[in-house]
Write an enzyme that holds these catalytic residues in place. Structure first.
Site, mmCIF file in Angstrom:
data_model
loop_
_atom_site.group_PDB
_atom_site.id
_atom_site.type_symbol
_atom_site.label_atom_id
_atom_site.label_comp_id
_atom_site.label_asym_id
_atom_site.label_seq_id
_atom_site.Cartn_x
_atom_site.Cartn_y
_atom_site.Cartn_z
ATOM 1 N N SER A 1 0.802 -1.223 0.000
ATOM 2 C CA SER A 1 0.000 0.000 0.000
ATOM 3 C C SER A 1 0.834 1.272 0.000
ATOM 4 O O SER A 1 2.059 1.238 0.005
ATOM 5 C CB SER A 1 -0.974 0.032 1.178
ATOM 6 O OG SER A 1 -0.279 0.223 2.391
ATOM 7 N N TYR B 1 -2.851 0.417 -3.307
ATOM 8 C CA TYR B 1 -4.064 0.963 -2.695
ATOM 9 C C TYR B 1 -3.672 1.893 -1.555
ATOM 10 O O TYR B 1 -2.567 1.829 -1.024
ATOM 11 C CB TYR B 1 -4.980 -0.161 -2.199
ATOM 12 C CG TYR B 1 -4.336 -1.060 -1.176
ATOM 13 C CD1 TYR B 1 -4.481 -0.812 0.185
ATOM 14 C CD2 TYR B 1 -3.564 -2.145 -1.569
ATOM 15 C CE1 TYR B 1 -3.870 -1.630 1.128
ATOM 16 C CE2 TYR B 1 -2.952 -2.963 -0.639
ATOM 17 C CZ TYR B 1 -3.109 -2.700 0.708
ATOM 18 O OH TYR B 1 -2.501 -3.496 1.636
#
Length: 163
Positions: A25, A58
């Site tokens: 991430s 993400y």
């Protein structure tokens, strides 16, 4: 038909940390997430201006007001603290929405503080040293032409006799 369009971008943010042993991430300051309309877990592309690397991951929420842009997991092999990056979010939308979407374009300073908010992806803030004026003018001309074309189509529809 659905189209994938620019939804938002955080332009030329400075990477503040990288943690190879974190579970993937990118950590983003909550203020920047709000400004760019990013949700936790949302997919983003990251373009490293410093070295040319490009990847997808993400978003996870970072401490509000911290200026954090943290590269986590394997991406830390590609992007390092101090690198300039662009975080880009795309949205999938129908034709009508695609033609009217106004992306959120967020420019930040070296400390990842917001210096300008806009909607023109081709615009470069004054004094930034970035090229962009020609793209902005082209974008404005294209937008005006599209609006004129849409207005002409609407006029033609309104002038058709009812059946």
């Amino acid at each position: 038909m659905f189209r994938t369009m620019l939804k938002s971008k955080i332009h030329r943010a400075t990477v503040t940390q990288a943690d190879l042993h974190y579970v993937g991430s990118v950590t983003v300051d909550a203020d920047l997430m709000d400004a760019a309309d990013l949700l936790e877990g949302e997919q983003v592309a990251i373009v490293d201006v410093t070295n040319g690397a490009r990847l997808e991951t993400y978003v996870i929420t970072g401490e509000r007001g911290s200026g954090v842009i943290g590269i986590n997991g394997a991406a830390a092999h590609l992007i390092e603290p101090g690198d300039l990056v662009i975080l880009i979010s795309y949205g999938v939308m129908d034709e009508l929405e695609a033609r009217s979407v106004r992306p959120k374009v967020i420019f930040v300073d070296a400390d990842n503080r917001i210096v300008e908010r806009g909607q023109d992806p081709g615009h470069a803030p004054a004094g930034s040293g970035l090229a962009g004026t020609a793209a902005s003018v082209t974008s404005a001309i294209t937008e005006a032409a599209a609006e004129t074309d849409d207005a002409a189509k609407l006029d033609a529809l309104l002038q058709q006799p009812e059946h």
